[in-house]
Write a protein that holds these residues in place. Structure first.
Motif, short mmCIF file in Angstrom:
data_model
loop_
_atom_site.label_atom_id
_atom_site.label_comp_id
_atom_site.label_asym_id
_atom_site.label_seq_id
_atom_site.Cartn_x
_atom_site.Cartn_y
_atom_site.Cartn_z
N ARG A 39 0.82 -1.24 0.05
CA ARG A 39 0.02 0.06 -0.05
C ARG A 39 0.87 1.24 0.01
NH1 ARG A 39 -0.81 4.10 2.72
NH2 ARG A 39 0.32 3.47 4.22
N ALA A 40 1.93 1.14 0.93
CA ALA A 40 2.77 2.43 0.95
C ALA A 40 3.49 2.67 -0.49
CB ALA A 40 3.92 2.15 2.05
N LEU A 41 3.98 1.49 -0.92
CA LEU A 41 4.80 1.66 -2.27
C LEU A 41 3.80 2.35 -3.42
CD1 LEU A 41 6.77 -1.45 -2.26
CD2 LEU A 41 7.70 0.85 -2.34
N VAL A 42 2.42 1.82 -3.56
CA VAL A 42 1.59 2.30 -4.22
C VAL A 42 1.22 3.98 -4.34
CG1 VAL A 42 -1.01 2.24 -4.97
CG2 VAL A 42 0.27 0.17 -4.78
N ASP A 43 1.34 4.31 -2.87
CA ASP A 43 0.89 5.85 -2.65
C ASP A 43 2.16 6.63 -2.53
OD1 ASP A 43 -1.65 5.03 -1.97
OD2 ASP A 43 -1.48 4.85 0.19
N HIS A 44 3.31 6.20 -2.21
CA HIS A 44 4.50 6.93 -2.13
C HIS A 44 5.53 6.61 -2.93
CE1 HIS A 44 2.52 8.52 1.44
NE2 HIS A 44 2.38 7.10 1.96
N GLU A 45 5.63 5.53 -3.61
CA GLU A 45 6.74 4.98 -4.63
C GLU A 45 8.11 4.86 -3.93
OE1 GLU A 45 6.35 6.28 -8.86
OE2 GLU A 45 6.02 8.13 -7.61
N LEU A 46 8.31 5.71 -2.93
CA LEU A 46 10.04 5.66 -2.53
C LEU A 46 9.34 5.72 -0.88
CD1 LEU A 46 12.88 5.58 -2.73
CD2 LEU A 46 12.65 8.10 -2.35
N ILE A 47 9.96 4.62 -0.11
CA ILE A 47 9.42 4.76 1.22
C ILE A 47 10.77 4.07 2.02
CG2 ILE A 47 7.22 4.21 0.94
CD1 ILE A 47 7.73 1.12 1.84
N LYS A 48 10.62 4.34 3.41
CA LYS A 48 11.59 3.83 4.36
C LYS A 48 11.15 2.76 5.24
CE LYS A 48 15.13 7.48 5.45
NZ LYS A 48 15.61 8.54 6.28
N VAL A 49 11.87 1.82 5.25
CA VAL A 49 11.20 0.60 6.33
C VAL A 49 12.14 0.24 7.31
CG1 VAL A 49 10.42 -1.80 6.19
CG2 VAL A 49 10.32 -0.41 4.20
N ARG A 86 9.40 1.46 -5.92
CA ARG A 86 8.81 0.95 -6.97
C ARG A 86 7.93 1.94 -7.58
NH1 ARG A 86 4.62 -3.57 -5.27
NH2 ARG A 86 3.32 -1.76 -5.20
N ALA A 87 8.24 2.20 -8.92
CA ALA A 87 7.65 3.06 -9.88
C ALA A 87 6.20 2.72 -9.84
CB ALA A 87 8.08 3.06 -11.08
N ASN A 88 5.26 3.97 -9.85
CA ASN A 88 3.79 3.60 -10.01
C ASN A 88 3.32 4.78 -10.94
OD1 ASN A 88 1.11 3.67 -9.80
ND2 ASN A 88 0.85 4.07 -7.66
N PRO A 89 3.17 4.41 -12.30
CA PRO A 89 2.95 5.29 -13.43
C PRO A 89 1.84 6.39 -13.03
CG PRO A 89 2.77 3.11 -14.19
CD PRO A 89 2.97 3.01 -12.67
N LYS A 90 0.71 5.78 -12.23
CA LYS A 90 -0.39 6.68 -12.26
C LYS A 90 -0.45 7.02 -10.33
CE LYS A 90 -3.27 3.53 -14.89
NZ LYS A 90 -4.37 2.40 -15.18
N ALA A 91 0.77 7.42 -9.90
CA ALA A 91 1.00 8.07 -8.77
C ALA A 91 0.27 9.34 -8.47
CB ALA A 91 2.54 8.22 -8.38
N ASN A 92 -0.50 9.42 -7.12
CA ASN A 92 -0.88 10.70 -6.95
C ASN A 92 0.00 11.56 -6.54
OD1 ASN A 92 -2.34 12.66 -5.60
ND2 ASN A 92 -3.61 11.39 -4.34
N PRO A 93 0.08 12.85 -7.27
CA PRO A 93 0.95 13.91 -7.15
C PRO A 93 1.32 14.33 -5.50
CG PRO A 93 -0.23 14.42 -9.06
CD PRO A 93 -0.78 13.12 -8.40
N LYS A 94 0.09 14.06 -4.89
CA LYS A 94 0.01 14.87 -3.40
C LYS A 94 0.55 13.79 -2.51
CE LYS A 94 -3.87 17.89 -4.19
NZ LYS A 94 -5.32 18.09 -3.74
N LEU A 95 0.51 12.51 -2.98
CA LEU A 95 1.10 11.31 -2.27
C LEU A 95 2.51 11.00 -2.45
CD1 LEU A 95 -1.89 9.07 -1.65
CD2 LEU A 95 -0.91 10.77 0.01
#
Length: 103
Positions: A39-49, A86-95
């Motif tokens: 879920r975080a990758l879909v929303d943010h593309e780049l995350i820290k774990v 992980r790239a998301n071509p339809k990423a929300n620009p606000k997230l």
């Protein structure tokens, strides 16, 4: 997908300002952890774990396993933190962290 050195450099610069959004504790990679990472990758593309495993080798194995299960690229490891992308071509620009921190 393999990241170029320029991409990694840019992602590390952006990742420096990020807070961990997923925590992996002693139970390892549970279904909930993998789902939350997805879920975080879909929303943010780049995350820290953040990994709370004290032993280095098992922690590194879990980092690579999480990237494999989520089809993400491991950008950087700093101690108990992993920066993954992980790239998301339809990423929300606000997230999306990439779009929010674009230069």
């Amino acid at each position: 997908m393999s990241l170029t050195q320029d991409q990694k450099k840019r992602f590390k610069q952006i990742g420096h300002h990020l807070k961990p959004v997923v925590m992996v504790a002693g139970n390892g990679l549970t279904e909930g952890v993998v789902n939350e990472t997805e879920r975080a990758l879909v929303d943010h593309e780049l995350i820290k774990v953040r990994f709370s495993i004290t032993e280095r080798e098992p922690r590194l194995e879990l980092m690579h396993e999480l990237c494999g299960q989520t089809r993400a690229d491991l950008v950087q490891i700093i101690g108990k933190l992993a920066l993954i992308y992980r790239a998301n071509p339809k990423a929300n620009p606000k997230l999306s962290n990439l779009k929010r921190y674009a230069e």
